[in-house]
Design an enzyme around this catalytic site. Structure first.
Site, short mmCIF file in Angstrom:
data_model
loop_
_atom_site.label_atom_id
_atom_site.label_comp_id
_atom_site.label_asym_id
_atom_site.label_seq_id
_atom_site.Cartn_x
_atom_site.Cartn_y
_atom_site.Cartn_z
N TYR A 1 0.82 -1.22 0.00
CA TYR A 1 0.00 0.00 0.00
C TYR A 1 0.85 1.27 0.00
O TYR A 1 0.35 2.35 -0.24
CB TYR A 1 -0.96 0.02 1.19
CG TYR A 1 -1.95 -1.13 1.23
CD1 TYR A 1 -2.13 -1.96 0.13
CD2 TYR A 1 -2.71 -1.39 2.36
CE1 TYR A 1 -3.02 -3.01 0.16
CE2 TYR A 1 -3.61 -2.44 2.40
CZ TYR A 1 -3.76 -3.25 1.30
OH TYR A 1 -4.64 -4.29 1.34
N LYS B 1 4.13 -15.32 2.57
CA LYS B 1 4.02 -16.11 1.33
C LYS B 1 5.46 -16.40 0.89
O LYS B 1 5.90 -16.04 -0.21
CB LYS B 1 3.23 -15.28 0.29
CG LYS B 1 2.86 -16.03 -0.96
CD LYS B 1 1.75 -17.04 -0.77
CE LYS B 1 1.49 -17.79 -2.05
NZ LYS B 1 0.66 -19.00 -1.87
N ASP C 1 -2.32 -18.24 2.32
CA ASP C 1 -3.50 -18.95 1.78
C ASP C 1 -3.98 -19.99 2.77
O ASP C 1 -5.19 -20.17 2.99
CB ASP C 1 -3.21 -19.54 0.39
CG ASP C 1 -1.81 -20.12 0.26
OD1 ASP C 1 -1.00 -19.96 1.19
OD2 ASP C 1 -1.53 -20.76 -0.76
N ASP D 1 -4.68 -6.81 6.30
CA ASP D 1 -5.92 -6.13 5.94
C ASP D 1 -7.01 -7.17 5.67
O ASP D 1 -8.13 -7.10 6.19
CB ASP D 1 -5.64 -5.29 4.67
CG ASP D 1 -6.78 -4.37 4.30
OD1 ASP D 1 -7.72 -4.26 5.09
OD2 ASP D 1 -6.73 -3.78 3.20
N ASP E 1 -10.15 -8.66 8.53
CA ASP E 1 -11.58 -8.58 8.21
C ASP E 1 -12.22 -9.96 8.25
O ASP E 1 -13.34 -10.13 8.73
CB ASP E 1 -11.79 -7.96 6.82
CG ASP E 1 -11.94 -6.44 6.91
OD1 ASP E 1 -11.64 -5.89 7.99
OD2 ASP E 1 -12.35 -5.82 5.91
#
Ligand code: NAD
Length: 360
Positions: free
Chosen positions: A146, A195, A227, A251, A255
């Site tokens: 970001y 990852k 994942d 992020d 959620d």
């Protein structure tokens, strides 16, 4: 102890829920012999209405002079409020981005807890939800994809967009230290999510987290690919204590974790810098649809205040008392409208604050 707190009541339900959090903090201070000084500042729409900008330099200075900031929520109805006719840098959310930057808040903490009494709101199968869960997602907030370089170019008539995911070892180390410190206050387990089978940034993340882990022999470290973590959150959420991860993975996972609790009015959060300073706020927004009706659920803000006691002031017993009061009130069957279910007693926002304060 002297506790110096800056409050941002904000917009919508913000002033109502912050008032209830103060009520509970005041009772806790009285019970445990502390003294709290509050200074309120304006931010978001409330500041635009008075000063024409969502956050003034004076307000930032006041926030910086405190030990911690307790915030309600900012923003209005994004389709009807005149605040959203202003240019983006003058809208309510710009105040939030500015204060996070000014206070150098790089670590975001979001607990996801399933309370036995609210298990019906959990969308997971009963055989999974009955084990309960209590995890803390620690997300890096100021680096990664970001904040990396980005551009869109056209090459041979084909449009191409490029985003860059960069982390240096210092950015990783400081959040890893926070993650291990917080695990020490909890169940002493860190799951570092990356990852590393694909990304260089994840391989560096993993290496630095392992270096930091050497200073915390009492904390168990495991690594998990993002994942797999997304799957494990719905398959076996009880396995997690602290999930430590970078900005974009955090992020998405935070959620997901909050959705499996099922109750938006219960979700606390904190953003910390490298001192003990923190900004504490509920995960939900300003709920303009129910503002001024005294029906909002103040528990997310009250649990954020409990996080403040624990992480900024190291007042663990006091934080335990607030969290225990929340469990007690739920056990006794009191509910605000958003978490109401059959056979329970519906109470208003201020009644919920009173009930919690009485149980400290
Ligand atoms: P929201 O979280 O405010 O509301 C979503 C739904 O949940 C609404 O139906 C609302 O009534 C309900 N809800 C939220 N909190 C509740 C509570 N404590 N008790 C009972 N019900 C509750 O999200 P939204 O409607 O998308 O956003 C409204 C405004 O809030 C927007 O201006 C948005 O930008 C802002 N916002 C601010 C923050 C922040 O200050 N950090 C975060 C998210 C959204």
């Amino acid at each position: 102890m002297e506790l110096k707190i800056t409050c941002i009541p904000g917009d919508g339900i913000g002033p109502e829920i912050v008032a209830e959090a103060k009520k509970v903090l005041n009772k806790t201070a009285e019970k445990f012999g502390h003294n709290i000084t509050y200074t309120d500042i304006l931010m978001g729409g409330a500041s635009i209405d008075v000063h024409g900008v969502p956050l003034t330099d004076e307000a930032i200075a006041t926030a910086k002079s405190a030990d911690a900031v307790l915030m309600g929520s900012i923003g209005g109805d994004t389709t009807t409020s005149p605040w959203y006719k202003l240019e983006p840098s003058l809208r309510p959310e710009a105040g939030l981005l500015k204060i996070r930057k000014e206070l150098n808040l790089f670590a975001n903490l979001r607990p996801a807890i399933l309370y036995d009494e609210l298990a019906d709101a959990c969308p997971l199968k009963e055989e999974i939800s009955k084990a309960g869960f209590d995890m803390m997602i620690m997300r890096e907030l100021t680096g990664g994809l970001y904040f990396g370089e980005r551009k869109t170019v056209t090459e041979d008539g084909v449009r191409k967009a490029i985003d860059t995911l960069a982390y240096n070892e210092e950015e990783i180390r400081r959040i890893a230290i926070k993650g291990f410190d917080i695990a020490r206050k909890r169940n002493k387990k860190v799951t570092s999510v990356d990852k590393a089978n694909v990304l260089d940034s994840s391989r560096l993340w993993r290496a630095v987290v392992e270096e930091v882990a050497k200073d915390y022999p009492d904390v168990t470290l495991e690594h998990m690919l993002v994942d797999n973590c997304a799957m494990q959150l719905v398959k076996n959420p009880a396995q997690f204590d602290v999930i430590l991860t970078e900005n974009m993975f955090g992020d998405i996972l935070s959620d997901e974790a909050s959705m499996v609790t099922g109750s938006i009015g219960m979700l606390a959060s904190a953003s910390l810098n490298d001192s003990k300073f923190g900004l504490y706020e509920p995960s939900h927004g300003s709920a303009p649809d129910i503002a001024g009706k005294n029906i909002a659920n103040p528990i997310a803000t009250i649990l954020s205040a409990a996080m403040m006691l624990r992480y900024t002031f190291d007042l663990d017993k006091e934080a335990d008392a607030v969290e225990a009061a929340v469990k007690q009130v739920l056990k006794e069957g009191y509910r605000t409208i958003d978490i109401m279910s059959e056979g329970c007693k519906q109470v208003s926002c201020s009644e919920m604050g009173d009930l919690l304060a009485e149980r400290i």
